[in-house]
Design an enzyme around this catalytic site. Structure first.
Site, short mmCIF file in Angstrom:
data_model
loop_
_atom_site.label_atom_id
_atom_site.label_comp_id
_atom_site.label_asym_id
_atom_site.label_seq_id
_atom_site.Cartn_x
_atom_site.Cartn_y
_atom_site.Cartn_z
N ASN A 11 0.88 -1.17 0.00
CA ASN A 11 0.00 0.00 0.00
C ASN A 11 0.92 1.22 0.00
OD1 ASN A 11 -1.69 2.14 0.71
ND2 ASN A 11 -2.78 1.00 2.31
N ARG A 97 -2.09 -1.63 -3.89
CA ARG A 97 -3.15 -0.63 -3.86
C ARG A 97 -2.81 0.39 -4.94
NH1 ARG A 97 -3.72 4.50 0.14
NH2 ARG A 97 -5.73 5.23 -0.60
N HIS A 186 -10.42 5.62 -1.60
CA HIS A 186 -10.50 4.82 -0.37
C HIS A 186 -11.57 3.73 -0.52
CE1 HIS A 186 -9.12 8.69 1.85
NE2 HIS A 186 -8.07 7.89 1.74
N ARG A 247 -4.95 18.54 3.04
CA ARG A 247 -5.77 18.95 1.88
C ARG A 247 -7.00 19.73 2.33
NH1 ARG A 247 -6.09 12.90 -0.34
NH2 ARG A 247 -4.13 12.37 0.68
N GLU A 390 -7.35 -2.42 4.65
CA GLU A 390 -7.20 -2.37 3.20
C GLU A 390 -6.30 -3.50 2.71
OE1 GLU A 390 -6.03 1.76 3.83
OE2 GLU A 390 -7.17 2.33 2.06
C1 UVW Z 1 -6.80 8.55 -1.83
C2 UVW Z 1 -6.16 9.03 -0.57
O1 UVW Z 1 -6.41 10.13 -0.15
O2 UVW Z 1 -5.36 8.16 0.06
P1 UVW Z 1 -4.54 8.42 1.42
O3 UVW Z 1 -5.55 8.67 2.48
O4 UVW Z 1 -3.78 7.14 1.63
O5 UVW Z 1 -3.67 9.62 1.19
MG MG Z 2 -4.81 5.36 4.26
#
Ligand code: UVW
Ligand code: MG
Ligand code: ADP
Length: 407
Positions: A11, A97, A186, A247, A390
């Site tokens: 992953n 993944r 996710h 983010r 996951e």
């Molecule tokens: C798609 C995504 O945001 O994955 P991660 O939470 O692992 O950064």
């Molecule tokens: Mg994660």
């Protein structure tokens, strides 16, 4: 020799690789590990071989791991030191993944050159993730060119979303020409957790409606009706939706034009701003919920405001997906924050009693690695904590694909 039954799962995230080696004949985990802070001076690798009696003795090493290729080689060395190396004839496949599968991939897929090229083509819509996934696949392939490498896509579970949830309200020709739509991410976790919640309620997944809140560093919510995803908060890229570690989640898209025209920022700078310097870290300087809670306990107002903004967004999505589903049987919290941060669960559900949602303070405070209910007996809607897995889900899908292909 009998057929190989082991699957290694990788992953690869933007700055980390989580991995597990499983034996699918009995589901036993043989080793688990994590390389984090890839690209920094202080990378850390924690490798834990697991013995039959469930006891574990983790090994940790700290050394600069410059990139994902180096990370994977370090993982291979650690596994080899326990006699679990990638050269093992017991290995049946390596499962990866892959975050963005675009329109094409809705099922686990054996990686060919052409599949790899398509995953690379999708890099612009998953710039933090798909490059790491590509490197992971390439490196694993170089180490074991004879083994099937299987890609399991984050977007796959969301391909069931109806058009009215997947489409943005923009000009259809432009959207279609550039494949602009909401893909969601996710998905492996949303699928796994929604199924586990049904089990916890003693029901068939086809009978239950669940809101899944996957709150890790990246975070997303999904509305799952009878086992099928009907809406999710991430979109074309993993930037939309909830407030995340780094983010922004939802913003008015005009913020981007404004930053270009008025603040004079270049597109790439804005990309970095919204993906890496926003969310919790942008609001208060920390993206780790543990650190934010610690600061709040000390009376830090910036940390408190960041927390409040995070919760406000979460609550809006719970309300939205309640309306989308019409009837909700359970709300499930998962991933690093969802599984561990009791104050987040409490605050997200606070004030929603009229919707049948409540959290029992005593149950919410229990720490456990098991799926569990944290709502009081009387609540109409179950609230659950379900640790995601996951890697297990990727291993199952990988093994099922390679064993069915062999027949
Ligand atoms: C798609 C995504 O945001 O994955 P991660 O939470 O692992 O950064
Ligand atoms: Mg994660
Ligand atoms: N004990 C804890 N209490 C609160 N938050 C935690 C705890 N442990 C981990 N977290 C949060 O979980 C986040 C990582 O979640 P994880 O699901 O592993 O993310 P990712 O897979 O995106 O790297 C951390 O950044 C931190 O905010």
């Amino acid at each position: 020799m009998s057929n190989p039954t082991r699957v290694l799962v990788l992953n690869s995230g933007s700055s980390s690789v989580k991995y597990q080696l499983l034996d699918m004949s009995d589901g036993a985990r043989l080793a688990v590990g994590l390389v984090e802070r890839i690209g920094e001076e202080t990378s850390r690798l924690v490798h834990t071989p697991l013995t039959g009696d469930g006891s574990a003795a983790g090994r940790e090493r700290t050394a600069a791991v410059p990139d994902h290729e180096a990370a994977l080689k370090a993982v291979a060395e650690e596994l080899a030191a326990d006699g679990l190396g990638l050269d093992s004839p017991e290995l049946a496949a390596i499962g990866h993944r892959v975050v963005h599968g675009g329109l094409r991939f809705s099922e686990p897929t054996v990686v060919t050159d052409e599949v790899l090229a398509e995953i690379e083509r999708l890099i612009p819509v998953a710039p933090l993730h798909n490059p790491a996934n590509v490197t992971g696949i390439r490196t694993a392939r170089a180490l074991r060119p004879d083994l099937p490498q299987v890609a399991v896509f984050d977007t796959a579970f969301h391909t069931s979303m109806p058009e009215h949830a997947a489409r943005y309200a923009i000009d259809v020709e432009t959207a279609d020409a550039h494949r602009i739509r909401r893909y969601g991410f996710h998905g492996t976790s949303h699928a796994y957790v929604s199924r586990r919640v049904a089990g916890l309620l003693g029901k068939d997944p086809a009978e239950v409606n669940v809101i899944v809140l996957h709150l890790g560093n990246g975070a997303s919510a999904s509305a799952v009706a009878g086992g099928r995803c009907v809406d999710t908060s991430m979109g074309l890229t993993p930037l939309e939706g909830l407030v995340m570690g780094t983010r922004s989640g939802d913003i008015d898209p005009a913020v981007v034009f404004h930053l270009e025209r008025v603040a004079g920022m270049a597109t790439d700078e804005i990309d970095v701003l919204l993906n890496k310097k926003s969310g919790l870290v942008g609001l208060c300087g920390d993206n780790d919920m543990r650190e934010i809670r610690r600061r709040i306990d000390e009376g830090d107002e910036r940390a408190q405001l960041a927390f409040d903004i995070y919760i406000h967004r979460l609550k809006k999505y719970i309300g939205a997906y309640y309306a989308v589903l019409g009837r909700v049987d359970a709300v499930a919290f998962t991933a690093g924050v969802g599984e561990n941060a009791a104050p987040v669960r409490e605050a997200a559900v606070a004030g929603l009693e009229e919707l049948g949602l409540a959290v029992d303070a005593g149950l919410n405070a229990v720490r456990s690695a098991e799926p569990r209910l944290i709502s009081p007996e009387y609540a109409r809607v179950a609230v659950a904590v379900v640790p995601t897995d996951e890697e297990l889900e990727i291993a199952r899908q990988t093994y099922s694909l390679v064993t069915s292909a062999a027949h």
